[in-house]
Design a protein around this motif. Structure first.
Motif, short mmCIF file in Angstrom:
data_model
loop_
_atom_site.label_atom_id
_atom_site.label_comp_id
_atom_site.label_asym_id
_atom_site.label_seq_id
_atom_site.Cartn_x
_atom_site.Cartn_y
_atom_site.Cartn_z
N ASN A 126 0.83 -1.21 0.00
CA ASN A 126 0.00 0.00 0.00
C ASN A 126 0.87 1.26 0.00
OD1 ASN A 126 1.06 -0.04 2.56
ND2 ASN A 126 -0.88 -0.39 3.61
N GLN A 127 2.11 1.11 -0.48
CA GLN A 127 3.06 2.22 -0.52
C GLN A 127 2.82 3.11 -1.73
OE1 GLN A 127 5.88 2.81 1.74
NE2 GLN A 127 5.75 4.77 0.66
N LYS A 128 2.70 4.42 -1.48
CA LYS A 128 2.57 5.38 -2.57
C LYS A 128 3.95 5.88 -2.97
CE LYS A 128 -0.51 8.46 -2.91
NZ LYS A 128 -1.35 9.67 -2.70
N ASP A 129 4.17 6.05 -4.27
CA ASP A 129 5.44 6.57 -4.76
C ASP A 129 5.24 8.00 -5.22
OD1 ASP A 129 7.21 4.22 -4.57
OD2 ASP A 129 5.83 3.33 -6.02
N ASP A 130 5.93 8.93 -4.55
CA ASP A 130 5.77 10.34 -4.88
C ASP A 130 6.90 10.87 -5.76
OD1 ASP A 130 3.46 10.55 -3.30
OD2 ASP A 130 4.66 10.80 -1.48
N MET A 131 7.96 10.09 -5.96
CA MET A 131 9.09 10.56 -6.76
C MET A 131 8.76 10.48 -8.24
SD MET A 131 13.09 9.28 -6.77
CE MET A 131 13.40 9.98 -5.15
N PRO A 132 8.98 11.56 -8.99
CA PRO A 132 8.74 11.53 -10.44
C PRO A 132 9.62 10.48 -11.12
CG PRO A 132 9.03 13.79 -9.65
CD PRO A 132 9.40 12.89 -8.51
N ILE A 133 9.11 9.91 -12.21
CA ILE A 133 9.83 8.85 -12.90
C ILE A 133 11.20 9.30 -13.38
CG2 ILE A 133 9.82 7.36 -14.94
CD1 ILE A 133 7.99 6.42 -12.72
N TRP A 134 11.30 10.54 -13.87
CA TRP A 134 12.59 11.00 -14.38
C TRP A 134 13.63 11.05 -13.27
CZ3 TRP A 134 15.02 15.43 -12.61
CH2 TRP A 134 14.24 16.35 -11.91
N LYS A 135 13.20 11.40 -12.06
CA LYS A 135 14.12 11.40 -10.93
C LYS A 135 14.53 9.97 -10.56
CE LYS A 135 13.12 15.71 -8.47
NZ LYS A 135 12.75 16.31 -7.17
N CYS A 136 13.58 9.04 -10.68
CA CYS A 136 13.90 7.64 -10.39
C CYS A 136 15.01 7.14 -11.30
CB CYS A 136 12.65 6.77 -10.57
SG CYS A 136 11.36 7.05 -9.35
N PHE A 137 14.96 7.52 -12.58
CA PHE A 137 15.98 7.08 -13.52
C PHE A 137 17.33 7.74 -13.24
CE2 PHE A 137 12.35 5.69 -16.13
CZ PHE A 137 12.80 4.42 -16.48
N ILE A 138 17.31 9.05 -13.01
CA ILE A 138 18.57 9.77 -12.80
C ILE A 138 19.23 9.35 -11.49
CG2 ILE A 138 19.59 12.05 -12.37
CD1 ILE A 138 17.52 13.21 -14.30
N PHE A 139 18.47 9.40 -10.39
CA PHE A 139 19.03 9.03 -9.10
C PHE A 139 19.31 7.53 -9.04
CE2 PHE A 139 16.92 13.04 -7.75
CZ PHE A 139 18.04 13.68 -7.22
N GLY A 140 18.45 6.75 -9.69
CA GLY A 140 18.66 5.31 -9.71
C GLY A 140 19.96 4.93 -10.39
N LEU A 141 20.28 5.63 -11.48
CA LEU A 141 21.55 5.39 -12.18
C LEU A 141 22.73 5.70 -11.25
CD1 LEU A 141 23.15 4.77 -14.76
CD2 LEU A 141 22.87 7.18 -15.41
N GLY A 142 22.66 6.83 -10.58
CA GLY A 142 23.74 7.22 -9.68
C GLY A 142 23.89 6.29 -8.50
N TYR A 143 22.78 5.99 -7.84
CA TYR A 143 22.83 5.09 -6.69
C TYR A 143 23.24 3.68 -7.11
CZ TYR A 143 20.45 8.66 -3.86
OH TYR A 143 20.13 9.82 -3.19
N GLY A 144 22.83 3.27 -8.30
CA GLY A 144 23.20 1.95 -8.79
C GLY A 144 24.70 1.82 -8.99
N VAL A 145 25.31 2.87 -9.54
CA VAL A 145 26.77 2.88 -9.74
C VAL A 145 27.48 2.88 -8.39
CG1 VAL A 145 28.72 4.22 -10.62
CG2 VAL A 145 26.63 3.99 -11.99
N ILE A 146 26.97 3.67 -7.45
CA ILE A 146 27.55 3.70 -6.10
C ILE A 146 27.45 2.33 -5.43
CG2 ILE A 146 27.29 4.63 -3.76
CD1 ILE A 146 26.40 7.27 -5.10
N LEU A 147 26.29 1.68 -5.56
CA LEU A 147 26.10 0.35 -5.00
C LEU A 147 27.10 -0.63 -5.59
CD1 LEU A 147 24.51 -1.73 -3.31
CD2 LEU A 147 22.92 -1.94 -5.24
N TYR A 148 27.27 -0.58 -6.90
CA TYR A 148 28.24 -1.46 -7.54
C TYR A 148 29.64 -1.20 -7.00
CZ TYR A 148 31.32 -3.52 -11.01
OH TYR A 148 32.32 -4.24 -11.62
N GLY A 149 30.00 0.06 -6.83
CA GLY A 149 31.31 0.40 -6.30
C GLY A 149 31.54 -0.14 -4.91
N ILE A 150 30.51 -0.04 -4.06
CA ILE A 150 30.62 -0.56 -2.69
C ILE A 150 30.81 -2.07 -2.70
CG2 ILE A 150 29.35 -0.91 -0.52
CD1 ILE A 150 28.04 1.84 -1.03
N ILE A 151 30.02 -2.77 -3.50
CA ILE A 151 30.12 -4.22 -3.57
C ILE A 151 31.44 -4.65 -4.19
CG2 ILE A 151 29.05 -6.32 -4.48
CD1 ILE A 151 27.53 -4.87 -2.21
#
Length: 203
Positions: free
Chosen positions: A51-76
């Motif tokens: 029942n979670q609502k998502d308030d983040m715009p899709i374009w932000k999900c892609f931009i921030f998701g790309l950045g956080y995904g690269v950071i996650l890969y770097g940590i691992i």
């Protein structure tokens, strides 16, 4: 009564996941058929329960998701290097898992990107983590759901790979509690697996 019902559904779903997932480790040739099936069942349960609502715009999900995904890969990647420097035997299960169960053709990659990644986030973060949070703090729910996520691999004999999964669960679970956006963490996970398995693989 509502809490009891949610607890029963959570426990039964986890038992189902662990039993069938453990079986896939004994039958590598059917892994890419059976594991997506498990995920789809878990997705169905998750969607009904979320029942979670998502308030983040899709374009932000892609931009921030790309950045956080690269950071996650770097940590691992750093964790992998650390484990390798401490004891080379520790990365054996990581290498063995990737070699045995990692995607090896276009069909596997399509399943991974469009079914497995999406399903794992809906199930582990959207369902398991949120149900556990009904009875405890967000921090503890992140830790427990991450341990369960990792445990699904550890019981199959892939302890070091499970350690990596645990760290991923902590990071992505914390990101979900912070941003409250399922599309965001799905993009993060997608970016990570593309880097991990395809563009800059560990092995």
């Amino acid at each position: 009564m509502k809490i009891s019902k949610n607890l029963i559904v959570l426990l039964l779903t986890l038992v189902f996941f662990f039993i069938v997932h453990s079986y896939t480790f004994r039958e590598p040739e059917i892994y890419w058929y059976l594991y997506p099936f498990i995920i789809l069942i878990c997705v169905a349960i998750s969607i009904v329960s979320m029942n979670q609502k998502d308030d983040m715009p899709i374009w932000k999900c892609f931009i921030f998701g790309l950045g956080y995904g690269v950071i996650l890969y770097g940590i691992i990647r750093l964790l992998y290097i650390l484990l390798n420097s401490i004891n080379k035997d520790w990365i054996h299960s990581i290498t063995k898992y990737i070699t045995t169960f990692g995607p090896s053709n276009i069909w596997h990659y399509l399943i991974l990107i469009f079914i497995v990644v999406v399903g794992e986030e809906l199930f582990w973060r959207g369902f398991v983590q949120q149900r556990i949070k009904d009875w405890t703090s967000p921090f503890i729910s992140i830790v427990i759901s991450s341990l369960l996520f990792a445990g699904a691999y550890m019981v199959g004999g892939y302890f070091s790979y499970g350690m990596i999964i645990f760290v991923i669960g902590l990071i992505v679970g914390s990101l979900y509690e912070w941003k409250k956006s399922m599309p965001l963490i799905i993009v993060v996970h997608e970016v990570f697996v593309i880097l991990f398995f395809l563009l800059i693989p560990f092995t």
